[in-house]
Motif scaffolding. Sequence first.
Motif, short mmCIF file in Angstrom:
data_model
loop_
_atom_site.label_atom_id
_atom_site.label_comp_id
_atom_site.label_asym_id
_atom_site.label_seq_id
_atom_site.Cartn_x
_atom_site.Cartn_y
_atom_site.Cartn_z
N LEU A 51 0.68 -1.68 -0.06
CA LEU A 51 0.02 -0.04 0.48
C LEU A 51 1.06 1.35 -0.24
O LEU A 51 0.53 2.92 -0.80
CB LEU A 51 -0.48 -0.12 1.34
CG LEU A 51 -2.45 -1.20 1.30
CD1 LEU A 51 -3.05 -1.09 2.27
CD2 LEU A 51 -2.85 -1.21 0.09
N GLU A 52 2.05 1.13 0.49
CA GLU A 52 3.27 2.34 0.99
C GLU A 52 3.42 1.91 -0.84
O GLU A 52 3.49 3.80 -1.18
CB GLU A 52 4.07 2.47 1.31
CG GLU A 52 5.17 3.07 1.52
CD GLU A 52 6.01 2.87 2.39
OE1 GLU A 52 7.00 3.78 2.88
OE2 GLU A 52 6.53 1.60 2.93
N ARG A 53 3.82 1.57 -1.64
CA ARG A 53 4.27 1.76 -3.20
C ARG A 53 3.18 2.46 -4.16
O ARG A 53 3.41 2.54 -5.08
CB ARG A 53 4.98 0.56 -3.61
CG ARG A 53 6.22 -0.34 -3.24
CD ARG A 53 6.50 -0.74 -3.48
NE ARG A 53 6.13 -2.61 -3.51
CZ ARG A 53 6.67 -3.03 -1.97
NH1 ARG A 53 7.62 -3.00 -1.05
NH2 ARG A 53 5.73 -4.65 -2.31
N LEU A 54 2.17 1.45 -3.24
CA LEU A 54 0.52 2.76 -4.20
C LEU A 54 0.37 3.54 -4.08
O LEU A 54 -0.43 4.26 -4.46
CB LEU A 54 -0.86 2.02 -4.11
CG LEU A 54 -0.66 0.33 -4.76
CD1 LEU A 54 -1.55 -0.42 -4.39
CD2 LEU A 54 -0.32 0.47 -6.32
N GLY A 55 1.13 3.88 -2.94
CA GLY A 55 1.38 6.24 -2.68
C GLY A 55 0.14 6.22 -1.64
O GLY A 55 -0.66 7.38 -1.73
N LEU A 56 -0.29 5.39 -0.98
CA LEU A 56 -1.31 6.11 0.30
C LEU A 56 -0.96 5.73 1.60
O LEU A 56 -2.33 5.82 2.14
CB LEU A 56 -2.54 3.96 -0.08
CG LEU A 56 -3.24 3.87 -1.72
CD1 LEU A 56 -4.00 2.86 -1.34
CD2 LEU A 56 -3.59 4.60 -2.26
N LEU A 57 -0.63 5.49 1.61
CA LEU A 57 0.30 5.71 3.47
C LEU A 57 0.18 7.02 4.29
O LEU A 57 -1.12 7.36 5.22
CB LEU A 57 1.31 5.72 3.65
CG LEU A 57 2.09 4.63 4.34
CD1 LEU A 57 1.29 3.14 3.39
CD2 LEU A 57 3.30 4.18 4.54
#
Length: 377
Positions: A51-57
């Motif tokens: 989810l971090e790699r998807l920019g959602l953090l």
Amino acid sequence: MLLIIGGGIGGMTTALAVAQAGFDVHVVEQSPEFSEIGAGIQLAPNAMRALERLGLLPALEEVCVQPRNLIFMHADTGRRLGTVDFGPSFRRHFGQSYTVLHRGDLLEVLLAACRTHPRITLETAREVVGVREDGEVRFADGTRLVGDGVVGADGLWSRTRALVSNDRPHCSQYVAYRGALPVTVDVEDELIWIGPGKHLVQYPIRQGQLYNQVAVFRSHRYRADTDQWGTPDELIEAFATSCAPVRTAIEAIPTDRRWPMYDRLPIDNWTKGRVTLLGDAAHPMLQYLAQGACQAIEDAECLARHLAKQDGDITEAFAGYQADRIGRTAQVQTIARAWGDVWHADDLIVPALRDRVLSRRLADDYTDLNWLYQGGP
């Protein structure tokens, strides 16, 4: 265009990952709106890294809680059995936090990201009645859509799965009651109370504003031909011998809805032609490792990576995705079943060994978690 059947957490994560990889995505959801039933959800580091790699953090941090510890307690005696430290040493070791939040909040974060992405089309109230291996999907209103590839992210009772397997979900004879209460005191830990044929999970969500509770027990009235089992009176009966804090918690859990616990045995193929499976449609698992959504999120990132690697070649991408994922998810499915048996053991030997092992491990010894939390994409 990749057609995704199912707009839950797995389907939405897949849509976002695939769109960010440069491909058009069309999501169809049977319900009138995109929503999640239930309260809390746990996201381990393997999911949080994706989810971090998807920019959602940043969006997730506005609605989540990062518990300080996971504490195992004995449901009947009230004895503390063991602790997993979720603090800085955990985050350094696994590269991300252990995070808990409301299921609806997670879906809203995913939905917001999907709605703003130009390559994603979202539709609700689209009931699928048939899927063909050439990528054609038929709907209850008589219309059809054809995708370059189809992903069945339609959950435990997946219709898409019928293309590749004629198996049925397996009932564990356990049932869950769940709900969230307003928090009146500061709560920083996740508690798991385990005992013979039952357990209770408690943790804060909504930035500590709500306290999520899930009570699970084995029904001795189970019958496959009726749903008149796992009733509220059985809930009270199952936890009657528990310690006072557990009995008090059980009294506060809503009983207007129950969730029977199902999984399926692992299968050796998810794909037929231009159709593949993802998440609970591919590998539904019991909840004892808290990995159902986490494995769906891993699936999503893996599929997007293979689509990019194969430059959109659906056949090759689906083959690579399945080869990467099927072994790992089968392992998680199998161990989740076994871990539930350990939690709920009611003989003389297994509980004693379980409690001895839990009590002797150090809070920052993550050796037994490496296979699970360091795995994935």
